[in-house]
Design a protein around this motif. Structure first.
Motif, mmCIF file in Angstrom:
data_model
loop_
_atom_site.group_PDB
_atom_site.id
_atom_site.type_symbol
_atom_site.label_atom_id
_atom_site.label_comp_id
_atom_site.label_asym_id
_atom_site.label_seq_id
_atom_site.Cartn_x
_atom_site.Cartn_y
_atom_site.Cartn_z
ATOM 1 N N VAL A 1 0.839 -1.201 0.000
ATOM 2 C CA VAL A 1 0.000 0.000 0.000
ATOM 3 C C VAL A 1 0.877 1.256 0.000
ATOM 4 O O VAL A 1 0.582 2.235 -0.683
ATOM 5 C CB VAL A 1 -0.947 -0.016 1.227
ATOM 6 N N LYS A 2 2.003 1.184 0.752
ATOM 7 C CA LYS A 2 2.901 2.345 0.826
ATOM 8 C C LYS A 2 3.401 2.720 -0.564
ATOM 9 O O LYS A 2 3.403 3.880 -0.954
ATOM 10 C CB LYS A 2 4.106 2.006 1.709
ATOM 11 N N ILE A 3 3.792 1.700 -1.322
ATOM 12 C CA ILE A 3 4.375 1.987 -2.637
ATOM 13 C C ILE A 3 3.290 2.445 -3.613
ATOM 14 O O ILE A 3 3.488 3.392 -4.370
ATOM 15 C CB ILE A 3 5.201 0.783 -3.163
ATOM 16 N N ILE A 4 2.105 1.791 -3.524
ATOM 17 C CA ILE A 4 1.006 2.234 -4.405
ATOM 18 C C ILE A 4 0.591 3.643 -3.997
ATOM 19 O O ILE A 4 0.355 4.517 -4.829
ATOM 20 C CB ILE A 4 -0.198 1.267 -4.321
ATOM 21 N N GLY A 5 0.554 3.867 -2.674
ATOM 22 C CA GLY A 5 0.176 5.179 -2.146
ATOM 23 C C GLY A 5 1.139 6.275 -2.595
ATOM 24 O O GLY A 5 0.728 7.420 -2.778
ATOM 25 N N SER A 6 2.420 5.925 -2.757
ATOM 26 C CA SER A 6 3.372 6.954 -3.202
ATOM 27 C C SER A 6 3.263 7.161 -4.708
ATOM 28 O O SER A 6 3.522 8.246 -5.219
ATOM 29 C CB SER A 6 4.819 6.549 -2.910
ATOM 30 N N PHE A 7 2.900 6.085 -5.401
ATOM 31 C CA PHE A 7 2.873 6.155 -6.860
ATOM 32 C C PHE A 7 1.814 7.137 -7.361
ATOM 33 O O PHE A 7 2.085 7.977 -8.218
ATOM 34 C CB PHE A 7 2.639 4.744 -7.416
ATOM 35 N N PHE A 8 0.611 7.045 -6.772
ATOM 36 C CA PHE A 8 -0.483 7.936 -7.200
ATOM 37 C C PHE A 8 -0.105 9.414 -7.072
ATOM 38 O O PHE A 8 -0.135 10.149 -8.068
ATOM 39 C CB PHE A 8 -1.740 7.658 -6.355
ATOM 40 N N PRO A 9 0.289 9.864 -5.863
ATOM 41 C CA PRO A 9 0.629 11.295 -5.741
ATOM 42 C C PRO A 9 1.811 11.697 -6.614
ATOM 43 O O PRO A 9 1.824 12.801 -7.169
ATOM 44 C CB PRO A 9 1.008 11.447 -4.265
#
Ligand code: ADP
Length: 624
Positions: free
Chosen positions: A276-284
């Protein structure tokens, strides 16, 4: 499609494509089953599908390009509307016609999107299906020795994950590559058509999108692998605890086992949070980069609009093209990863498909029919190891045996002495290293494997049942078998009354690997399966190891009745089960140490006699 939708599509596709494959061991070709020399190129595996589906692929690519062009057309309409509006040159009807035009484009986009998805992703599905069938068909041809050297989990991973990666590379890979080129270049072209300088400035942050997509998609892939591994671990831990619930209860291990499940569950959540952390960083991150370009357009484009270098319509259209450009930039970063992973998976699949089965028909192999059942072991030696043959380490050494048609041969000996190995050589589950095995005078290596095996009914030590009904397990799904033949086989295998006792009788579903049945019931189902086939040779590996004395006697009596009609080889740890045999051999460390009738072996007072007397005492005690 707005940029955010593309992001979501991308993440979904990425997640779907990311199954653990890189952790899979390279396919172990055992020394006996090496990849063929002059190996076919991996790409040759999928080439026929591309040729066969070329029309569909062409239609799919054309539809994809049409969708791209239609999307590129929308900003042009917006430009016209904005320009006309700012010039107050539009009336209600014109506005309505523009709106209807947009709806028309949306419908066309929908239709062509449906067509390309059907054609391109459908072809990728066909490739997936074809490769999986090919792989399974080939694996079935590989010999037992191959499966001794490879983990089932690895084979499962090849049959699912590797093939899925190939599907993603051939399906989404093709789409991403097309969009990166067509939609990307065309958007830039349309933007440059509006204003070249503005386009040059706006493109500055774009390489960041390409590079970071490449970086993030790799990272997401690795993290998703750990999520999958944690999920497999969790399901395995829970499955094992359910399977062993009786032991857990009996040993009061509820707390410890609950803690083990909790630990596996926590690990699964932790791994998901990392993802989730990596997906969460990818979007922004993606929003930041695309907004950077947007900020440039707003500032520079706005100034150019004020200076009347471009019209207000151009300004709005430019922003729309920028929105369209984000996806191709991401696709550019993603497509290399997709193709690399697909290639690696294709290589692994190719390696398995090129593995030549150790046991295969020789070129001049013949079919054997109407077998009498004479089996001769002529100085046979065998070892499992793939290393160069060493006599002293052989699993079976210098075996001489003459089994006449209709004879019953009993095989006994301590555990690990080579009994199961000896009987597995007759249907050629393994190739021998020295000597010959003859069936009715034919070296079995000169016979077609299919024809050899179809003459033999073989019951292994641990019979395997499919998660189907008892009927299907016995008949292997052959509905033509007459009911009376089936009933006779059931009776002979001492199974008739047991099956009658089940509410669903023969239609009882036995569960995974026959989980609802006792070991003895499974053995009797396997026996009924063999009796139904009525072959000239019957080989049984400890058929009464898991049944009570009475059932064992019934089974042995059935087998005895077949004596004289079939050649029977029966391995048994319980010596009373072979005492009636025409001949009994004792194996010890791969050598025949005793051979003769029951009485002769009793008289010789060696392993057979000693074990027989011991078991007699045990049986008396049990009876008492
Ligand atoms: P038995 O049936 O008399 O108990 P087996 O024929 O099963 O003995 O085994 C004989 C020897 O071969 C044992 O040492 C066993 O460990 C070895 N063995 C059996 N099966 C395999 C296999 N698939 N791969 C390697 N070694 C094996």
């Amino acid at each position: 499609m707005p940029c955010l939708n593309y992001l979501q599509l991308f993440i979904t596709a990425l997640i779907l494509s990311n199954r653990p494959t890189e952790t899979i061991e390279p396919v172990a070709a055992t020394s006996n089953q090496r990849p063929a020399t002059g190996m076919m190129k991996a790409s040759d595996l999928i080439k026929p599908y591309f040729i066969e589906n070329r029309a569909k692929i062409l239609i799919g690519l054309l539809s994809l390009i049409i969708v791209d062009l239609l999307q590129l057309f929308i900003p042009r309409i917006i430009k016209r509307v904005v320009d006309d509006l700012t010039a107050f040159e539009l009336d209600g009807w014109q506005l309505l016609s523009y709106s209807l035009f947009m709806i028309g484009i949306a419908i066309f986009i929908g239709v062509f999107r449906y067509i390309w998805r059907r054609c391109l992703l459908g072809t990728a599905r066909r490739i997936e299906e074809g490769l999986r069938n090919m792989l399974f068909g080939h694996l079935q041809c590989l010999s037992a020795a191959y499966f001794d050297g490879i983990k089932t989990g690895d084979l499962m991973a090849h049959a699912t994950n590797d093939i899925q990666q190939i599907r993603m590379a051939t399906g989404m890979g093709m789409v991403a590559l097309n969009d990166a080129i067509v939609l990307g270049l065309a958007s830039i072209g349309f933007m440059a058509y509006i204003n070249v300088t503005l386009t040059a400035f706006v493109l500055i942050p774009m390489p960041l999108i390409v590079v970071s997509t490449r970086f993030f998609s790799r990272k997401m892939h690795h993290r998703y692998q750990t999520v999958q591994a944690a999920f497999s671990d969790l399901t395995e831990v829970i499955r094992e605890r359910f399977a062993g619930i009786r032991i857990i209860k009996a040993h009061h291990r509820k707390e410890e086992e609950a803690a083990r499940v909790e630990a596996a569950s926590r690990n699964y959540v932790d791994m998901n949070l990392r993802l989730v952390k990596i997906i969460g960083s990818f979007f922004p991150m993606m929003l930041l980069f695309s907004n950077l370009s947007l900020a440039i357009v707003l500032y520079l484009g706005g100034r150019k609009t004020i200076m009347q270098d471009i019209t207000a319509g151009d300004f709005v259209a430019f922003i729309s093209y920028l929105g369209l450009l984000t996806w191709p930039m991401m696709a550019l970063g993603w497509v290399t990863n997709l193709i690399q992973r697909g290639r690696a998976s294709l290589d692994r699949i190719n390696k398995i498909l090129q593995t030549v089965p150790e046991i295969r028909d020789s070129q001049d192999a013949v079919t054997i029919e109407n077998v009498q059942g004479q089996i001769v072991f002529d100085n046979v030696s065998f070892r499992y190891d793939s290393e160069p043959y060493q006599e002293k380490k052989a699993t079976l050494s210098k075996i001489h045996l003459h089994i006449e048609p209709g004879m019953v041969l009993g095989v006994v000996g301590p555990p690990g002495s080579g009994k199961s190995t000896l009987i597995s050589l007759i249907p050629r589950l393994y190739n021998i290293h020295r000597g010959r095995i003859l069936l009715d005078g034919h070296d079995i290596r000169t016979l077609k494997i299919q024809s050899l095996r179809s003459q033999i009914s073989f019951i292994p030590q641990e019979p395997f049942l499919f998660a189907a009904t008892i009927r299907e397990n016995i008949t292997f799904g052959d509905r033509q078998i007459p009911e009376d033949r089936l009933k006779k086989a059931l009776r002979d295998a001492a199974l008739y009354d047991t099956v009658k006792g089940f509410a669903d009788g023969l239609e009882t579903v036995v569960g995974e690997k026959g989980v609802i049945l006792s070991g003895g019931q499974k053995q009797r189902i396997a026996l009924a399966r063999c009796l139904l086939r009525d072959n000239a040779i019957l080989i049984l590996d400890d058929p009464i190891s898991q049944v009570d004395l009475e059932t064992g006697t019934t089974i042995i009596n059935t087998i005895r009745k077949l004596a004289g009609q079939k050649t029977i080889i029966i391995v048994s740890h319980r010596l009373s089960a072979v005492s009636y045999a025409d001949r009994i051999i004792t194996l010890d460390l791969g050598h025949i140490t005793e051979s003769g009738t029951h009485q002769q072996l009793l008289d010789s007072d060696k392993y057979y006699a000693k074990t027989y007397h011991l078991q007699e005492i045990e049986e008396d005690l049990d009876a008492a």
